[in-house]
Design a protein around this motif. Structure first.
Motif, PDB file in Angstrom:
ATOM      1  N   TYR A  10       0.825  -1.206   0.000  1.00 42.51           N
ATOM      2  CA  TYR A  10       0.000   0.000   0.000  1.00 42.51           C
ATOM      3  C   TYR A  10       0.862   1.261   0.000  1.00 42.51           C
ATOM      4  CZ  TYR A  10      -4.476  -2.368   0.887  1.00 42.51           C
ATOM      5  OH  TYR A  10      -5.615  -3.124   0.789  1.00 42.51           O
ATOM      6  N   LEU A  11       1.930   1.263   0.807  1.00 41.05           N
ATOM      7  CA  LEU A  11       2.809   2.430   0.870  1.00 41.05           C
ATOM      8  C   LEU A  11       3.524   2.658  -0.464  1.00 41.05           C
ATOM      9  CD1 LEU A  11       3.890   4.692   2.642  1.00 41.05           C
ATOM     10  CD2 LEU A  11       5.701   3.148   3.397  1.00 41.05           C
ATOM     11  N   GLY A  12       3.957   1.586  -1.101  1.00 44.90           N
ATOM     12  CA  GLY A  12       4.618   1.715  -2.413  1.00 44.90           C
ATOM     13  C   GLY A  12       3.672   2.266  -3.475  1.00 44.90           C
ATOM     14  N   VAL A  13       2.438   1.761  -3.502  1.00 42.05           N
ATOM     15  CA  VAL A  13       1.444   2.262  -4.459  1.00 42.05           C
ATOM     16  C   VAL A  13       1.123   3.721  -4.166  1.00 42.05           C
ATOM     17  CG1 VAL A  13      -0.943   2.010  -5.268  1.00 42.05           C
ATOM     18  CG2 VAL A  13       0.482  -0.007  -4.932  1.00 42.05           C
ATOM     19  N   LEU A  14       1.051   4.071  -2.883  1.00 37.73           N
ATOM     20  CA  LEU A  14       0.794   5.460  -2.498  1.00 37.73           C
ATOM     21  C   LEU A  14       1.903   6.383  -2.991  1.00 37.73           C
ATOM     22  CD1 LEU A  14      -0.733   7.661  -0.933  1.00 37.73           C
ATOM     23  CD2 LEU A  14       0.526   6.945   1.107  1.00 37.73           C
ATOM     24  N   ILE A  15       3.147   5.999  -2.816  1.00 39.89           N
ATOM     25  CA  ILE A  15       4.268   6.842  -3.242  1.00 39.89           C
ATOM     26  C   ILE A  15       4.289   6.981  -4.758  1.00 39.89           C
ATOM     27  CG2 ILE A  15       6.793   6.948  -3.371  1.00 39.89           C
ATOM     28  CD1 ILE A  15       6.796   5.704  -0.535  1.00 39.89           C
ATOM     29  N   VAL A  16       4.120   5.881  -5.476  1.00 39.33           N
ATOM     30  CA  VAL A  16       4.152   5.927  -6.940  1.00 39.33           C
ATOM     31  C   VAL A  16       2.962   6.716  -7.491  1.00 39.33           C
ATOM     32  CG1 VAL A  16       3.980   4.524  -9.033  1.00 39.33           C
ATOM     33  CG2 VAL A  16       5.513   3.825  -7.198  1.00 39.33           C
ATOM     34  N   SER A  17       1.746   6.416  -7.031  1.00 39.05           N
ATOM     35  CA  SER A  17       0.567   7.110  -7.571  1.00 39.05           C
ATOM     36  C   SER A  17       0.546   8.572  -7.146  1.00 39.05           C
ATOM     37  CB  SER A  17      -0.726   6.403  -7.156  1.00 39.05           C
ATOM     38  OG  SER A  17      -0.870   6.416  -5.750  1.00 39.05           O
ATOM     39  N   GLY A  18       0.996   8.882  -5.940  1.00 44.05           N
ATOM     40  CA  GLY A  18       1.073  10.277  -5.508  1.00 44.05           C
ATOM     41  C   GLY A  18       2.075  11.060  -6.342  1.00 44.05           C
ATOM     42  N   SER A  19       3.222  10.459  -6.628  1.00 46.31           N
ATOM     43  CA  SER A  19       4.232  11.119  -7.467  1.00 46.31           C
ATOM     44  C   SER A  19       3.718  11.321  -8.885  1.00 46.31           C
ATOM     45  CB  SER A  19       5.523  10.289  -7.503  1.00 46.31           C
ATOM     46  OG  SER A  19       6.038  10.128  -6.206  1.00 46.31           O
ATOM     47  N   TYR A  24       1.516  14.653 -13.186  1.00 44.30           N
ATOM     48  CA  TYR A  24       0.444  14.889 -14.150  1.00 44.30           C
ATOM     49  C   TYR A  24      -0.168  16.270 -13.975  1.00 44.30           C
ATOM     50  CZ  TYR A  24      -3.583  14.342 -17.105  1.00 44.30           C
ATOM     51  OH  TYR A  24      -4.510  14.538 -18.095  1.00 44.30           O
ATOM     52  N   ILE A  25      -0.316  16.714 -12.736  1.00 42.98           N
ATOM     53  CA  ILE A  25      -0.857  18.052 -12.497  1.00 42.98           C
ATOM     54  C   ILE A  25       0.055  19.099 -13.123  1.00 42.98           C
ATOM     55  CG2 ILE A  25      -1.270  19.787 -10.698  1.00 42.98           C
ATOM     56  CD1 ILE A  25      -2.363  17.483  -8.961  1.00 42.98           C
ATOM     57  N   LEU A  26       1.346  18.946 -12.963  1.00 43.05           N
ATOM     58  CA  LEU A  26       2.303  19.926 -13.484  1.00 43.05           C
ATOM     59  C   LEU A  26       2.447  19.872 -15.002  1.00 43.05           C
ATOM     60  CD1 LEU A  26       5.095  19.610 -10.768  1.00 43.05           C
ATOM     61  CD2 LEU A  26       3.381  21.423 -11.002  1.00 43.05           C
ATOM     62  N   LEU A  27       2.361  18.685 -15.577  1.00 43.81           N
ATOM     63  CA  LEU A  27       2.657  18.510 -17.001  1.00 43.81           C
ATOM     64  C   LEU A  27       1.473  17.982 -17.809  1.00 43.81           C
ATOM     65  CD1 LEU A  27       6.121  16.767 -16.496  1.00 43.81           C
ATOM     66  CD2 LEU A  27       5.705  19.197 -16.900  1.00 43.81           C
ATOM     67  N   SER A  28       0.245  18.200 -17.340  1.00 40.33           N
ATOM     68  CA  SER A  28      -0.916  17.569 -17.974  1.00 40.33           C
ATOM     69  C   SER A  28      -1.122  17.988 -19.424  1.00 40.33           C
ATOM     70  CB  SER A  28      -2.183  17.849 -17.170  1.00 40.33           C
ATOM     71  OG  SER A  28      -2.444  19.232 -17.142  1.00 40.33           O
ATOM     72  N   ASP A  29      -0.944  19.260 -19.741  1.00 41.45           N
ATOM     73  CA  ASP A  29      -1.154  19.697 -21.127  1.00 41.45           C
ATOM     74  C   ASP A  29      -0.154  19.032 -22.067  1.00 41.45           C
ATOM     75  OD1 ASP A  29      -3.281  21.300 -20.477  1.00 41.45           O
ATOM     76  OD2 ASP A  29      -2.052  23.089 -20.172  1.00 41.45           O
ATOM     77  N   MET A  30       1.078  18.947 -21.648  1.00 38.19           N
ATOM     78  CA  MET A  30       2.107  18.334 -22.490  1.00 38.19           C
ATOM     79  C   MET A  30       1.875  16.824 -22.621  1.00 38.19           C
ATOM     80  SD  MET A  30       6.242  18.661 -22.207  1.00 38.19           S
ATOM     81  CE  MET A  30       6.381  17.783 -20.683  1.00 38.19           C
ATOM     82  N   ILE A  31       1.552  16.165 -21.521  1.00 39.20           N
ATOM     83  CA  ILE A  31       1.320  14.719 -21.556  1.00 39.20           C
ATOM     84  C   ILE A  31       0.113  14.386 -22.427  1.00 39.20           C
ATOM     85  CG2 ILE A  31       0.624  12.745 -20.138  1.00 39.20           C
ATOM     86  CD1 ILE A  31       2.358  13.966 -17.879  1.00 39.20           C
TER      87      ILE A  31
END
Length: 185
Positions: A10-19, A24-31
């Motif tokens: 759960y902690l690993g999924v939290l770190i990966v999905s949170g990152s 995605y928030i910062l680079l959403s238009d480009m992605i």
């Protein structure tokens, strides 16, 4: 799971999905431009990433601080994540999407709008009008359609826009003779 305690998973999924959510928030238009993501509101990356972030965070907390069974924790965490994602979708993402498109206007959109004269429009010159819109107030230079003086405080209707100048006439809600859909006579 995978030889690791569920708390660690759960902690690993939290770190990966949170990152990934932060990226995605910062680079959403480009992605979105690079990967040509479909514009389906239910399968958007921000909702999917939010689901995994909230689900793994609640799963980690339940595994760490309660003695419930892992299957029950997974079901409760998935339920919490679905509720949070639905709230995000309806109360954050949909209003933001509609707000992006509602702030723009073209000068032809102003034609037919009601405005108030804030600087007297002389018979042979320019005055100023103020329009109240959803996105705020807009002031525009104005001239009279019939070459008559229009006093400050008078309600007018924008007949047409000419090079950024509003051609206006006094507004009478009960009598519209010289104004019609095709312009003015």
């Amino acid at each position: 799971m995978f030889g690791y305690p569920l708390e660690t998973v759960y902690l690993g999924v939290l770190i990966v999905s949170g990152s990934l959510t932060l990226l995605y928030i910062l680079l959403s238009d480009m992605i979105d431009g690079i990967f040509e993501m479909p514009d389906h509101p239910w399968f958007s990356p921000q909702l999917i990433l939010s689901f995994f972030t909230v689900g793994s965070a609640s799963g980690f907390l339940f595994e760490r601080y309660t003695g419930m069974s892992s299957a029950l924790i997974a079901l409760i965490s998935a339920g919490i994540a679905v509720i949070v994602v639905l709230l995000l979708h309806f109360f954050v993402f949909i209003p933001l999407r509609s707000a992006e498109t509602s702030l723009n206007y073209s000068e032809t959109d102003l034609e037919g709008s009601l405005a108030k004269v804030i600087v007297t429009v002389p018979s042979d010159g320019f005055g100023e009008i103020l329009l109240q819109r959803k996105s705020g107030a807009i002031s525009k230079p104005a001239k009279s359609m019939d070459n008559e003086e229009i006093a400050s405080g008078t309600e007018v209707i924008i007949v047409k826009m000419e090079n950024g100048v509003a051609v206006v006439a006094k507004h009478d809600p009960y009598y519209i003779s010289s104004l019609h859909k095709g312009g003015y006579a």
